[in-house]
Design a protein around this motif. Structure first.
Motif, PDB file in Angstrom:
ATOM      1  N   GLU A 283      86.838  64.402  68.232  1.00 36.98           N
ATOM      2  CA  GLU A 283      86.153  63.076  68.987  1.00 36.98           C
ATOM      3  C   GLU A 283      84.799  62.567  68.003  1.00 36.98           C
ATOM      4  OE1 GLU A 283      84.031  62.293  73.354  1.00 36.98           O
ATOM      5  OE2 GLU A 283      84.959  63.974  72.799  1.00 36.98           O
ATOM      6  N   ALA A 284      84.146  63.609  67.611  1.00 32.41           N
ATOM      7  CA  ALA A 284      82.994  63.210  66.797  1.00 32.41           C
ATOM      8  C   ALA A 284      83.271  62.352  65.413  1.00 32.41           C
ATOM      9  CB  ALA A 284      82.172  64.468  66.540  1.00 32.41           C
ATOM     10  N   ALA A 285      84.515  63.016  64.823  1.00 30.47           N
ATOM     11  CA  ALA A 285      84.794  62.441  63.780  1.00 30.47           C
ATOM     12  C   ALA A 285      85.360  61.059  63.722  1.00 30.47           C
ATOM     13  CB  ALA A 285      86.093  63.250  63.070  1.00 30.47           C
ATOM     14  N   LEU A 286      86.083  60.722  64.811  1.00 30.59           N
ATOM     15  CA  LEU A 286      86.471  59.348  65.167  1.00 30.59           C
ATOM     16  C   LEU A 286      85.482  58.438  65.535  1.00 30.59           C
ATOM     17  CD1 LEU A 286      89.695  60.264  67.484  1.00 30.59           C
ATOM     18  CD2 LEU A 286      89.649  59.458  65.076  1.00 30.59           C
ATOM     19  N   GLY A 287      84.321  58.867  65.989  1.00 30.12           N
ATOM     20  CA  GLY A 287      83.177  58.339  66.368  1.00 30.12           C
ATOM     21  C   GLY A 287      82.435  57.919  64.943  1.00 30.12           C
ATOM     22  N   LEU A 288      82.308  59.025  64.226  1.00 26.48           N
ATOM     23  CA  LEU A 288      81.821  58.799  62.640  1.00 26.48           C
ATOM     24  C   LEU A 288      82.525  57.745  62.030  1.00 26.48           C
ATOM     25  CD1 LEU A 288      79.608  59.373  60.799  1.00 26.48           C
ATOM     26  CD2 LEU A 288      81.249  61.384  60.261  1.00 26.48           C
TER      27      LEU A 288
ATOM     28  N   ILE B  25      71.676  59.903  56.303  1.00 24.55           N
ATOM     29  CA  ILE B  25      70.761  60.099  57.563  1.00 24.55           C
ATOM     30  C   ILE B  25      71.136  58.850  58.404  1.00 24.55           C
ATOM     31  CG2 ILE B  25      68.543  60.507  58.439  1.00 24.55           C
ATOM     32  CD1 ILE B  25      68.059  62.008  55.912  1.00 24.55           C
ATOM     33  N   GLY B  26      71.141  57.753  57.917  1.00 23.61           N
ATOM     34  CA  GLY B  26      71.273  56.373  58.611  1.00 23.61           C
ATOM     35  C   GLY B  26      72.358  56.567  59.485  1.00 23.61           C
ATOM     36  N   LEU B  27      73.466  56.841  58.885  1.00 22.60           N
ATOM     37  CA  LEU B  27      74.863  57.016  59.457  1.00 22.60           C
ATOM     38  C   LEU B  27      74.721  58.224  60.758  1.00 22.60           C
ATOM     39  CD1 LEU B  27      77.033  56.865  56.345  1.00 22.60           C
ATOM     40  CD2 LEU B  27      77.050  55.116  58.079  1.00 22.60           C
ATOM     41  N   ALA B  28      74.350  59.276  60.307  1.00 25.34           N
ATOM     42  CA  ALA B  28      74.181  60.342  61.209  1.00 25.34           C
ATOM     43  C   ALA B  28      73.182  59.986  62.308  1.00 25.34           C
ATOM     44  CB  ALA B  28      73.517  61.655  60.434  1.00 25.34           C
ATOM     45  N   ARG B  29      72.325  59.314  62.352  1.00 20.98           N
ATOM     46  CA  ARG B  29      71.473  59.030  63.640  1.00 20.98           C
ATOM     47  C   ARG B  29      71.932  57.776  64.508  1.00 20.98           C
ATOM     48  NH1 ARG B  29      65.651  59.113  60.231  1.00 20.98           N
ATOM     49  NH2 ARG B  29      64.751  60.888  60.969  1.00 20.98           N
TER      50      ARG B  29
ATOM     51  N   LEU C 145      75.169  57.611  64.686  1.00 27.59           N
ATOM     52  CA  LEU C 145      76.393  58.254  65.671  1.00 27.59           C
ATOM     53  C   LEU C 145      75.692  59.152  66.392  1.00 27.59           C
ATOM     54  CD1 LEU C 145      79.204  59.268  65.603  1.00 27.59           C
ATOM     55  CD2 LEU C 145      78.646  61.183  64.377  1.00 27.59           C
ATOM     56  N   GLU C 146      74.526  59.781  66.320  1.00 26.19           N
ATOM     57  CA  GLU C 146      73.797  60.447  67.105  1.00 26.19           C
ATOM     58  C   GLU C 146      73.331  59.535  68.540  1.00 26.19           C
ATOM     59  OE1 GLU C 146      70.413  64.007  66.940  1.00 26.19           O
ATOM     60  OE2 GLU C 146      70.118  62.019  66.022  1.00 26.19           O
ATOM     61  N   ARG C 147      73.008  58.110  68.199  1.00 30.32           N
ATOM     62  CA  ARG C 147      72.593  57.327  69.297  1.00 30.32           C
ATOM     63  C   ARG C 147      73.791  57.149  70.109  1.00 30.32           C
ATOM     64  NH1 ARG C 147      68.720  55.482  65.431  1.00 30.32           N
ATOM     65  NH2 ARG C 147      70.307  54.287  64.293  1.00 30.32           N
ATOM     66  N   GLU C 148      74.969  56.999  69.624  1.00 35.23           N
ATOM     67  CA  GLU C 148      75.874  56.595  70.211  1.00 35.23           C
ATOM     68  C   GLU C 148      76.891  57.879  70.846  1.00 35.23           C
ATOM     69  OE1 GLU C 148      79.005  54.582  67.992  1.00 35.23           O
ATOM     70  OE2 GLU C 148      77.667  52.891  67.232  1.00 35.23           O
ATOM     71  N   MET C 149      76.457  59.004  70.542  1.00 33.52           N
ATOM     72  CA  MET C 149      77.097  60.240  71.185  1.00 33.52           C
ATOM     73  C   MET C 149      76.154  61.147  71.190  1.00 33.52           C
ATOM     74  SD  MET C 149      80.696  60.440  68.872  1.00 33.52           S
ATOM     75  CE  MET C 149      82.220  59.640  69.722  1.00 33.52           C
ATOM     76  N   PRO C 150      75.160  61.052  72.152  1.00 29.35           N
ATOM     77  CA  PRO C 150      73.852  61.903  71.855  1.00 29.35           C
ATOM     78  C   PRO C 150      74.241  63.373  72.815  1.00 29.35           C
ATOM     79  CG  PRO C 150      73.597  60.226  73.644  1.00 29.35           C
ATOM     80  CD  PRO C 150      74.768  59.813  73.061  1.00 29.35           C
ATOM     81  N   ASP C 151      75.336  63.273  73.580  1.00 32.75           N
ATOM     82  CA  ASP C 151      75.783  64.760  74.157  1.00 32.75           C
ATOM     83  C   ASP C 151      76.673  65.445  73.535  1.00 32.75           C
ATOM     84  OD1 ASP C 151      74.307  64.146  76.362  1.00 32.75           O
ATOM     85  OD2 ASP C 151      75.800  63.154  77.443  1.00 32.75           O
ATOM     86  N   LEU C 152      77.189  64.670  72.361  1.00 38.29           N
ATOM     87  CA  LEU C 152      78.055  65.450  71.314  1.00 38.29           C
ATOM     88  C   LEU C 152      77.629  65.981  70.082  1.00 38.29           C
ATOM     89  CD1 LEU C 152      81.020  66.463  71.239  1.00 38.29           C
ATOM     90  CD2 LEU C 152      81.512  64.177  70.459  1.00 38.29           C
ATOM     91  N   VAL C 153      76.978  65.051  69.295  1.00 39.25           N
ATOM     92  CA  VAL C 153      76.473  65.525  68.090  1.00 39.25           C
ATOM     93  C   VAL C 153      74.853  65.418  68.086  1.00 39.25           C
ATOM     94  CG1 VAL C 153      78.495  64.124  67.129  1.00 39.25           C
ATOM     95  CG2 VAL C 153      76.396  62.909  67.425  1.00 39.25           C
TER      96      VAL C 153
ATOM     97  N   ARG D  41      76.002  70.928  70.502  1.00 40.77           N
ATOM     98  CA  ARG D  41      76.366  69.959  69.879  1.00 40.77           C
ATOM     99  C   ARG D  41      76.880  70.179  68.624  1.00 40.77           C
ATOM    100  NH1 ARG D  41      71.063  66.423  71.022  1.00 40.77           N
ATOM    101  NH2 ARG D  41      70.195  68.575  70.706  1.00 40.77           N
ATOM    102  N   ILE D  42      77.538  69.007  68.077  1.00 42.33           N
ATOM    103  CA  ILE D  42      78.220  69.101  66.521  1.00 42.33           C
ATOM    104  C   ILE D  42      76.880  68.656  65.736  1.00 42.33           C
ATOM    105  CG2 ILE D  42      79.973  68.297  65.222  1.00 42.33           C
ATOM    106  CD1 ILE D  42      81.532  68.038  67.666  1.00 42.33           C
ATOM    107  N   PHE D  43      76.845  69.480  64.558  1.00 40.47           N
ATOM    108  CA  PHE D  43      75.537  69.162  63.949  1.00 40.47           C
ATOM    109  C   PHE D  43      76.393  68.135  62.569  1.00 40.47           C
ATOM    110  CE2 PHE D  43      73.117  70.523  59.816  1.00 40.47           C
ATOM    111  CZ  PHE D  43      72.224  69.592  59.973  1.00 40.47           C
TER     112      PHE D  43
END
Length: 363
Positions: free
Chosen positions: A158-163, A204-208, A210-218, A230-232
């Protein structure tokens, strides 16, 4: 037990080469419930079966070798300097480390060199994200999705598809592979225009985002105590001298799991633990190499770097570097949050020495 096995192979120019494999019956991976023990000869046969796609991710790159003595249950170590006795047909390339120190690393351009590294006890191959013609400007964005305890592989998917969606929106073309463990690696080819630090900032820009879009998961939290379940999103895999296991490389784990490229459609269907040295050659024969066209159309990294720039305007800055790196400008304190005493640090994250704190108290 055979004393040696002579393997016939080729170098990068197509010349026939012989590689001597000593102690071919030596066990590298002990047997498990998933399969029989894997010997040195078995590993060499596996490498010959996957050499073509595996070299697609290794050739023309500096490679760090993860080696063992006495199999995976013995001593483990990393070779950054080329091992002694490098064959005449192989080559090296000079790289710069975070300390500024420079020295050659082996380049694995051909099957003969790949087999020779197996003879030297290599079980996992770790290529740099650069080409030997320019070892300072990555041509790959690499992100490791590292699940914390309590997360299933379905959560990682799920996190990978969001990324994937975040990367596509930034103008990148993401590719995915299993790690050979519990996580997922996501790569994207880019034009080698920016230096390591700038590429790290783009990640880091991509990671942040994704974190904004999936805060409970990543999470982008560097300190494990802040990650929870959460997934780091490991942004530091984009840092100089940080590498990930090569596509098609076995891992130094029980059962000899392999890091396997898959399509995005296959990702939710695969069972990573079943992709091993025993099973992957047949899997490759059936499914082919999902990364065959990885570098067919490299993109610009500007869209991802713009995410970093936007975060700077929001007041978000640098994140922690690995502990063996020099302290970097703007980097947060290198101390666990639970052990941090606020009065010991200034606003820039620099440690305040005791005498300075005493003067501040007197003021």
């Amino acid at each position: 037990m055979a004393d040696a096995l002579i393997l016939t192979s080729q170098d990068a120019e197509g010349h026939p080469r012989e590689v001597r494999l000593s102690s071919p019956d030596k066990i590298v991976w002990p047997s498990t419930d998933q399969g029989r023990a894997i010997t040195k000869a078995d590993l060499a046969a596996y490498l010959q079966a996957v050499a073509e796609p595996m070299l697609g991710g290794l050739a023309d790159r500096p490679v760090t070798l993860q080696r063992v003595r006495g199999g995976i249950e013995g001593e483990e170590f990393y070779s950054k300097n080329p091992p002694k006795g490098v064959p005449a047909w192989s080559r090296t390339t000079e790289v710069t480390y975070p300390s500024g120190r420079r020295h050659p690393q082996l380049v694995v351009d051909d099957e003969a060199t790949l087999l020779w590294t197996a003879q030297m006890g290599t079980v996992t191959w770790h290529p740099w994200p650069v080409r030997s013609g320019d070892n300072d400007r990555p041509d790959e964005v690499r992100i490791d999705l590292d699940p914390q305890p309590g997360r299933a592989f379905a959560d990682v998917v799920e996190a990978a598809l969001g990324l994937r969606e975040v990367m596509l929106a930034a103008g990148l073309t993401p590719f995915v592979k299993t790690t050979g463990s519990r996580g997922v690696h996501v790569f994207a080819p880019v034009r080698p225009r920016l230096e390591f630090l700038e590429v790290r900032h783009a990640v880091i820009g991509l990671a942040r985002e994704l974190e904004r879009e999936m805060p409970d998961l990543v999470t982008t939290a560097w300190w494990k105590e802040e990650r929870g379940e959460r997934i780091f999103v490991d942004f530091n895999q984009a840092t100089r001298d940080r590498t990930l296991a090569a596509a098609w490389s076995p891992r130094i784990l029980p059962g000899a799991p392999v890091s396997v490229p898959v399509t995005w459609e296959q990702l939710a269907e695969v069972r990573p633990a079943e992709l091993t040295v025993h099973t992957v050659p047949a899997w490759l024969g059936e499914h082919g190499d999902a990364w065959a066209d990885l570098h067919a159309a490299p993109a610009e990294i500007d869209g991802a770097h713009a995410l970093w720039e936007a975060d700077l305007e929001r007041g978000l800055g640098e994140l922690n570097f690995p502990p063996d790196h020099p302290k970097m400008p703007g980097e947060p304190p290198r101390v666990q949050p639970s052990k941090k005493v606020a009065e010991h640090w200034d606003e820039q994250g620099r440690r305040v020495e005791p005498e300075v704190r005493r003067r501040r108290g007197a003021d």
